[in-house]
Design an enzyme around this catalytic site. Structure first.
Site, PDB file in Angstrom:
ATOM      1  N   LEU A   1      -9.992   7.154   3.819  1.00  0.00           N
ATOM      2  CA  LEU A   1      -8.674   7.124   3.178  1.00  0.00           C
ATOM      3  C   LEU A   1      -7.764   6.038   3.749  1.00  0.00           C
ATOM      4  O   LEU A   1      -6.594   5.950   3.388  1.00  0.00           O
ATOM      5  CB  LEU A   1      -7.988   8.487   3.348  1.00  0.00           C
ATOM      6  CG  LEU A   1      -8.655   9.652   2.598  1.00  0.00           C
ATOM      7  CD1 LEU A   1      -8.027  10.975   2.990  1.00  0.00           C
ATOM      8  CD2 LEU A   1      -8.553   9.450   1.096  1.00  0.00           C
ATOM      9  N   ARG A   2      -8.307   5.210   4.637  1.00  0.00           N
ATOM     10  CA  ARG A   2      -7.470   4.181   5.258  1.00  0.00           C
ATOM     11  C   ARG A   2      -6.921   3.205   4.213  1.00  0.00           C
ATOM     12  O   ARG A   2      -5.787   2.766   4.301  1.00  0.00           O
ATOM     13  CB  ARG A   2      -8.273   3.441   6.341  1.00  0.00           C
ATOM     14  CG  ARG A   2      -7.394   2.679   7.315  1.00  0.00           C
ATOM     15  CD  ARG A   2      -8.191   2.088   8.458  1.00  0.00           C
ATOM     16  NE  ARG A   2      -8.422   3.064   9.507  1.00  0.00           N
ATOM     17  CZ  ARG A   2      -9.617   3.396   9.978  1.00  0.00           C
ATOM     18  NH1 ARG A   2     -10.694   2.829   9.499  1.00  0.00           N
ATOM     19  NH2 ARG A   2      -9.741   4.283  10.943  1.00  0.00           N
ATOM     20  N   GLY A   3      -7.739   2.893   3.211  1.00  0.00           N
ATOM     21  CA  GLY A   3      -7.295   1.973   2.155  1.00  0.00           C
ATOM     22  C   GLY A   3      -6.097   2.519   1.397  1.00  0.00           C
ATOM     23  O   GLY A   3      -5.140   1.790   1.111  1.00  0.00           O
TER      24      GLY A   3
END
Length: 374
Positions: free
Chosen positions: A292-294
């Site tokens: 979920l970093r993006g």
């Protein structure tokens, strides 16, 4: 905002640096750096591109552009005098005991990490002998301590030992550096904007590490002859008389500095519609981005660009301008694929946000008008 010294007083105290506002081109790199200064939690910038394209010059110029910050006097970690999250443990104790500390003004530091640096040089070392004999935690601060609340620049990051890159990214993400040796543990704040640069011809960074950088800017050598001449002339003019050159750009420098300070203050009040956040996550999902970093970085960067432009509401255009910078380095690479990853991000973004249909309709309308005119 802290008042800036005049250009004349600057020259007496420190080396003059090429002004950020005078740098021609490389808009991707400049935007990514500015957004990370507004919100360091974006997670830094990886700049990949040709040699001799002004990467180091731009980063030094950015550090020079930033206003002075308040620090605790004589503190090796540049601790904040009032924010506990940016204080070393020793300063926290001092504040609790005395109720306040001596404050000093300091220019934002840019720390250059040499390729051959050891882990001790980066993280700092504990003097075990002194700790055992005198019963005190004798700590020799490293480059991470020096870089706290500043910029840490790693040139040729793709040639740096993977273990060291891991250490840097962990500190940048958590905001703290912990050193443990022989049962003794010391930690200090390490909040910095991490900037890495490299040339793809000399080797790519491992995908696991590349993903940890918030943004990825690609820069290319300027091809247009007139722009190349302009860059050469500017550099020559600066080298011949740096003081006069800086004075030409002082008003622009001051204006950009004020915008940055205003954006930092405005950032907390910037909001984004739920539908836009859902669309960002849909883009990440369709691009098959791991984790979920993006999603998180794209949300942060979109809010930062809105703050930079003096707004408190994120628009679709804000997301469009940052989405490629935030996602292209997170896509799974297919060695047989010739399509640029930035193009793939744009294509999916246009489809999810309904911009593809709007463009098609506009083209159709234009063609129809042209046919009628004929």
């Amino acid at each position: 905002m802290t008042a800036q010294a005049s250009p004349n007083s600057k020259s007496a105290t420190r080396r003059l640096v090429f002004p950020f506002t005078a740098i021609v081109g490389q808009e991707e790199m400049k935007l990514a750096l500015l957004l990370n200064v507004i919100d360091p939690k974006i997670g830094g910038v990886m700049i990949m591109g040709d040699r001799g394209t002004g990467k180091s010059t731009t980063i030094r110029a950015l550090a020079d552009l930033l206003p002075e910050i308040e620090v605790v006097a004589d503190d090796p970690f540049n601790s904040h005098p009032t924010d506990p999250e940016l204080m070393s443990d020793a300063v926290k104790q001092l504040v609790e005991q005395q109720g306040g500390v001596k404050v000093a003004q300091k220019k934002v530091i840019m720390v250059d990490l040499p390729l051959g640096a050891t882990e001790d040089r980066v993280c700092g070392t504990i003097d075990i002998e002194k700790a055992l004999s005198e019963g005190v935690k004798a700590f020799e601060p490293g480059l991470l301590a020096k870089a706290n609340r500043g910029i840490l620049y790693v040139d040729e990051v793709n040639l740096l030992d993977d273990h060291l890159v891991d250490v840097l990214l962990d500190s940048a993400a958590s905001g703290w550096n912990t050193v443990e040796r022989e049962g003794i543990s010391i930690r200090h704040p390490a909040r910095f904007v991490l900037v890495g640069s490299g040339n793809p011809e000399e080797g790519e960074l491992r995908p696991q590490l590349l993903d940890r950088f918030g943004m990825h800017a690609e820069i290319r050598t300027v091809k247009e002859p007139s722009l190349r001449v302009q860059i050469v002339e500017q550099r020559t003019e600066f080298d011949q008389n740096p003081q006069a050159f800086l004075e030409q750009y002082q008003a622009q420098q001051d204006e950009l500095q004020e915008r940055l300070v205003g954006a930092q203050e405005r950032l907390k009040s910037v909001s984004m519609d739920y539908d836009l956040r859902v669309n960002i996550s849909q883009v990440c999902s369709e691009l098959d981005v791991d984790g979920l970093r993006g999603d998180i970085v794209t949300n942060r960067a979109a809010k930062a660009i809105a703050a930079l432009e003096g707004r408190t509401e994120v628009t679709v255009d804000d997301i469009r301008r940052v989405v490629t910078l935030c996602l292209r380095h997170r896509l799974r690479k297919d060695p047989l694929e010739s399509i640029d990853s930035g193009y793939k991000v744009e294509k999916v973004f246009n489809r999810v946000f309904g911009l593809e249909e709007a463009e098609t309709e506009a083209v159709a309308a234009t063609n129809g008008t042209g046919a009628r005119a004929r």
